[in-house]
Enzyme design. Structure first.
Site, PDB file in Angstrom:
ATOM      1  N   HIS A   7      10.403  11.624 -28.137  1.00  0.00           N
ATOM      2  CA  HIS A   7       9.404  12.388 -27.532  1.00  0.00           C
ATOM      3  C   HIS A   7       9.950  13.804 -27.534  1.00  0.00           C
ATOM      4  CE1 HIS A   7       6.485  13.874 -24.847  1.00  0.00           C
ATOM      5  NE2 HIS A   7       7.319  14.315 -23.891  1.00  0.00           N
ATOM      6  N   HIS A  59       1.903  15.205 -29.054  1.00  0.00           N
ATOM      7  CA  HIS A  59       1.330  13.842 -28.947  1.00  0.00           C
ATOM      8  C   HIS A  59       0.707  13.359 -30.197  1.00  0.00           C
ATOM      9  CE1 HIS A  59       1.257  14.578 -24.275  1.00  0.00           C
ATOM     10  NE2 HIS A  59       2.108  13.852 -24.597  1.00  0.00           N
ATOM     11  N   LYS A  67       4.469  12.453 -11.171  1.00  0.00           N
ATOM     12  CA  LYS A  67       3.530  11.478 -11.936  1.00  0.00           C
ATOM     13  C   LYS A  67       4.332  10.182 -12.134  1.00  0.00           C
ATOM     14  CE  LYS A  67       1.019  14.936 -14.657  1.00  0.00           C
ATOM     15  NZ  LYS A  67       0.791  15.459 -16.061  1.00  0.00           N
ATOM     16  N   HIS A  69       2.768  20.199 -26.110  1.00  0.00           N
ATOM     17  CA  HIS A  69       2.559  18.635 -25.900  1.00  0.00           C
ATOM     18  C   HIS A  69       1.353  18.108 -26.875  1.00  0.00           C
ATOM     19  CE1 HIS A  69       5.932  18.692 -23.508  1.00  0.00           C
ATOM     20  NE2 HIS A  69       5.846  17.406 -23.144  1.00  0.00           N
ATOM     21  N   ARG A  91      -0.621  23.779 -13.951  1.00  0.00           N
ATOM     22  CA  ARG A  91       0.383  22.760 -14.405  1.00  0.00           C
ATOM     23  C   ARG A  91       0.051  22.369 -15.919  1.00  0.00           C
ATOM     24  NH1 ARG A  91       2.098  17.462 -10.962  1.00  0.00           N
ATOM     25  NH2 ARG A  91       3.567  16.409 -12.427  1.00  0.00           N
ATOM     26  N   ARG A 134       0.684  -1.184  -0.049  1.00  0.00           N
ATOM     27  CA  ARG A 134       0.177   0.011  -0.004  1.00  0.00           C
ATOM     28  C   ARG A 134       0.784   1.436  -0.187  1.00  0.00           C
ATOM     29  NH1 ARG A 134      -3.169  -2.829   3.627  1.00  0.00           N
ATOM     30  NH2 ARG A 134      -5.110  -3.845   2.572  1.00  0.00           N
ATOM     31  N   ASN A 159       2.555  21.440 -20.481  1.00  0.00           N
ATOM     32  CA  ASN A 159       2.278  20.869 -21.587  1.00  0.00           C
ATOM     33  C   ASN A 159       2.390  21.438 -22.949  1.00  0.00           C
ATOM     34  OD1 ASN A 159       1.327  18.297 -20.495  1.00  0.00           O
ATOM     35  ND2 ASN A 159      -0.652  18.911 -20.128  1.00  0.00           N
ATOM     36  N   GLU A 181      12.839  19.423 -23.669  1.00  0.00           N
ATOM     37  CA  GLU A 181      12.048  19.923 -22.467  1.00  0.00           C
ATOM     38  C   GLU A 181      12.602  20.886 -21.719  1.00  0.00           C
ATOM     39  OE1 GLU A 181       9.073  18.667 -21.902  1.00  0.00           O
ATOM     40  OE2 GLU A 181       8.935  16.704 -22.802  1.00  0.00           O
ATOM     41  N   LYS A 226       9.762  23.616 -12.461  1.00  0.00           N
ATOM     42  CA  LYS A 226       8.983  22.454 -12.579  1.00  0.00           C
ATOM     43  C   LYS A 226       8.342  22.171 -10.946  1.00  0.00           C
ATOM     44  CE  LYS A 226       7.222  18.126 -14.023  1.00  0.00           C
ATOM     45  NZ  LYS A 226       7.274  16.996 -14.559  1.00  0.00           N
ATOM     46  N   GLU A 260      -2.476  18.863 -11.416  1.00  0.00           N
ATOM     47  CA  GLU A 260      -3.177  19.598 -12.661  1.00  0.00           C
ATOM     48  C   GLU A 260      -4.421  19.971 -13.131  1.00  0.00           C
ATOM     49  OE1 GLU A 260      -0.700  17.409 -15.831  1.00  0.00           O
ATOM     50  OE2 GLU A 260      -2.231  18.136 -17.260  1.00  0.00           O
TER      51      GLU A 260
HETATM   52  N1  NAD Z   1       6.339  11.281 -14.968  1.00  0.00           N
HETATM   53  C1  NAD Z   1       6.451  12.501 -15.864  1.00  0.00           C
HETATM   54  O1  NAD Z   1       6.097  13.475 -15.452  1.00  0.00           O
HETATM   55  C2  NAD Z   1       7.003  12.106 -17.148  1.00  0.00           C
HETATM   56  C3  NAD Z   1       7.365  13.454 -17.924  1.00  0.00           C
HETATM   57  C4  NAD Z   1       7.734  13.400 -19.252  1.00  0.00           C
HETATM   58  C5  NAD Z   1       8.133  12.063 -19.699  1.00  0.00           C
HETATM   59  N2  NAD Z   1       7.810  11.015 -19.061  1.00  0.00           N
HETATM   60  C6  NAD Z   1       8.033   9.633 -19.348  1.00  0.00           C
HETATM   61  O2  NAD Z   1       9.629   9.418 -19.517  1.00  0.00           O
HETATM   62  C7  NAD Z   1       9.824   8.564 -20.386  1.00  0.00           C
HETATM   63  C8  NAD Z   1      10.977   8.893 -21.319  1.00  0.00           C
HETATM   64  O3  NAD Z   1      12.249   9.317 -20.628  1.00  0.00           O
HETATM   65  P1  NAD Z   1      13.462   9.363 -21.163  1.00  0.00           P
HETATM   66  O4  NAD Z   1      13.561  10.153 -22.214  1.00  0.00           O
HETATM   67  O5  NAD Z   1      14.339   9.699 -19.846  1.00  0.00           O
HETATM   68  O6  NAD Z   1      13.766   8.398 -21.461  1.00  0.00           O
HETATM   69  P2  NAD Z   1      14.192   6.530 -21.109  1.00  0.00           P
HETATM   70  O7  NAD Z   1      14.149   6.349 -19.693  1.00  0.00           O
HETATM   71  O8  NAD Z   1      13.970   5.510 -22.268  1.00  0.00           O
HETATM   72  O9  NAD Z   1      15.901   6.904 -21.328  1.00  0.00           O
HETATM   73  C9  NAD Z   1      16.145   7.028 -22.681  1.00  0.00           C
HETATM   74  C10 NAD Z   1      17.473   6.125 -22.929  1.00  0.00           C
HETATM   75  O10 NAD Z   1      18.672   6.589 -22.526  1.00  0.00           O
HETATM   76  C11 NAD Z   1      19.067   5.105 -21.748  1.00  0.00           C
HETATM   77  N3  NAD Z   1      19.861   5.848 -20.799  1.00  0.00           N
HETATM   78  C12 NAD Z   1      19.332   6.279 -19.497  1.00  0.00           C
HETATM   79  N4  NAD Z   1      20.297   7.064 -18.878  1.00  0.00           N
HETATM   80  C13 NAD Z   1      21.573   6.746 -19.488  1.00  0.00           C
HETATM   81  C14 NAD Z   1      22.899   7.059 -19.236  1.00  0.00           C
HETATM   82  N5  NAD Z   1      23.189   7.851 -18.379  1.00  0.00           N
HETATM   83  N6  NAD Z   1      23.526   6.710 -20.173  1.00  0.00           N
HETATM   84  C15 NAD Z   1      23.332   5.985 -21.038  1.00  0.00           C
HETATM   85  N7  NAD Z   1      22.244   5.600 -21.495  1.00  0.00           N
HETATM   86  C16 NAD Z   1      21.167   5.972 -20.742  1.00  0.00           C
HETATM   87  C17 NAD Z   1      18.021   4.376 -21.536  1.00  0.00           C
HETATM   88  O11 NAD Z   1      18.446   3.068 -21.323  1.00  0.00           O
HETATM   89  C18 NAD Z   1      17.070   4.616 -22.814  1.00  0.00           C
HETATM   90  O12 NAD Z   1      17.777   3.812 -23.835  1.00  0.00           O
HETATM   91  C19 NAD Z   1       8.629   8.401 -21.170  1.00  0.00           C
HETATM   92  O13 NAD Z   1       8.300   6.977 -20.920  1.00  0.00           O
HETATM   93  C20 NAD Z   1       7.528   9.336 -20.625  1.00  0.00           C
HETATM   94  O14 NAD Z   1       6.279   8.876 -20.912  1.00  0.00           O
HETATM   95  C21 NAD Z   1       7.165  11.048 -17.586  1.00  0.00           C
END
Ligand code: NAD
Length: 350
Positions: free
Chosen positions: A260, A245, A137, A241, A234, A115, A238, A179, A220, A230
């Site tokens: 992305h 999307h 999130k 975005h 917040r 939980r 976006n 971003e 942020k 949101e």
């Molecule tokens: N929670 C939120 O508010 C929020 C906001 C934006 C995006 N997201 C989510 O985040 C995800 C995208 O995140 P991301 O772009 O960080 O992607 P990711 O976690 O997929 O990482 C991108 C790539 O980099 C590699 N990687 C990570 N750190 C590394 C390092 N230090 N050295 C070498 N390789 C490394 C990973 O293995 C992957 O191949 C999506 O799933 C998206 O939905 C969430």
């Protein structure tokens, strides 16, 4: 640069963003934790190793593959089963080491294990440092639906250290750069936008990058503190975005490879075009497109706006008749305007 910011929810500090120049400086944050478990991205194993070295209370670690296919309930179950088998109690702290996929997955797993146990993030991508790992999130994909299951629950801390980006592939770095720039189009104190464009185009030191990353994480954290769930402000986060999307949806349908951040860059340029068309701004599309292109980001959406409108229309039907479009007057001033997709499309076509 060593700095800290709080995320406030219901008048209380719900979590902290802690920026440090050296990865080893995480030690004081975990020194008193008797039961630490680590979920790490296999590609960021070297960062996890340093965290493990710094935290005397580490009881176990779980490596995951960070792909959107693996961002699933199956991986959440793998994590919670590992915790159970290792005897993790309700006092345990789960630390996510990786990009947004890892922090989203681990945060969600922590929120449902017994939980809910506490979690913390050590983001290792630029995107996660400035966006995904701050704000609480969490979640996973379900079938073809991105982030369909999840909760908003704040990490106790997010440890930001630009040194962890050393091994990040350039394309992933640029995805986060979109971003970073987005954040400074939303809020541009001390001309962070101009400084970020300069760093990305002309290069700069790791210390300067750390300063920019922390400034973005602070923006942020402040916005999330004012609107954790949101309900209003917040939504500004976006920016770009709604279009992004739709671009990602179309790219997926066609089998095109678009990250992305690339979609966000193109989406922000479209949002700027809409802002110009509606008289909210003047010449913003040209400025942003010039800056983003110089930074190495794509700016020209390869799909016709009608195709994007179709995708947005589908989204809209799920949520009501108007879409919250984020428009910008200039870097540092954005507003939300509710428009129908048809109104936006008409403005974009002029
Ligand atoms: N929670 C939120 O508010 C929020 C906001 C934006 C995006 N997201 C989510 O985040 C995800 C995208 O995140 P991301 O772009 O960080 O992607 P990711 O976690 O997929 O990482 C991108 C790539 O980099 C590699 N990687 C990570 N750190 C590394 C390092 N230090 N050295 C070498 N390789 C490394 C990973 O293995 C992957 O191949 C999506 O799933 C998206 O939905 C969430």
């Amino acid at each position: 640069m060593d700095k800290e910011y709080s995320v406030i929810v219901d008048g209380k500090v719900a979590g902290r963003v802690v920026g440090r120049d050296r990865l080893g400086d995480i030690a004081p944050l975990v020194a008193e934790e008797p039961e630490v478990f680590i979920v790490y991205d296999a590609n960021a194993a070297w960062v996890a190793a340093e965290v493990i070295e710094a935290a005397p209370g580490v009881r176990g670690s779980i490596a995951i593959e960070a792909t959107e296919e693996d961002k699933s309930m199956d991986t959440v179950l793998l994590i919670v089963r590992s915790l159970l088998e290792a005897g993790a109690s309700r006092k345990a702290l789960l630390i996510a080491v990786g990009g947004g996929i890892t922090t989203d997955l681990a945060g969600f797993a922590a929120s449902i294990y017994k939980r809910g146990i506490r979690y913390a993030n050590v983001p290792t991508t630029l995107l996660a440092q400035v966006d995904a790992s701050v704000g609480g999130k969490t979640g996973v994909n379900l079938d073809d639906y991105k982030n369909m299951l999840g909760v908003i629950v704040q990490p106790v801390f997010t440890f930001v250290c630009a040194d962890t980006l050393r091994t990040l592939p350039r394309r992933d770095f640029l995805s986060g750069a979109a971003e970073l720039l987005k954040t400074f189009v939303i809020e541009n104190e001390e001309d962070h936008y101009g400084r970020a464009v300069k760093w990305l185009t002309a290069g700069g030191s790791e210390a300067e990058l750390q300063e920019l990353v922390l400034a973005a994480a602070a923006v942020k954290a402040a916005i999330v503190s004012r609107d954790p769930f949101e309900a209003g402000e917040r939504r500004k986060l976006n920016l770009g975005h709604t279009f992004a999307h739709a671009i990602e949806h179309e790219a997926f349908r066609r089998g095109d490879d678009v990250t992305h951040g690339e979609a966000v860059a193109m989406g922000m340029v479209l949002a700027a075009r809409l802002s110009d068309a509606l008289g909210v701004s003047s010449g913003l599309e040209r400025r942003l497109a010039g800056d983003f292109a110089a930074a190495g980001l794509p700016v020209q959406c390869p799909y016709p706006v009608e195709v994007l409108a179709e995708a947005m229309d589908k989204d809209k039907k799920a949520e009501g008749s108007l879409v919250h479009f984020v428009l910008a007057e200039r870097a540092g001033s954005v507003l939300v305007r509710d428009l129908s997709v048809a109104e936006a499309l008409n403005a974009l076509k002029i």
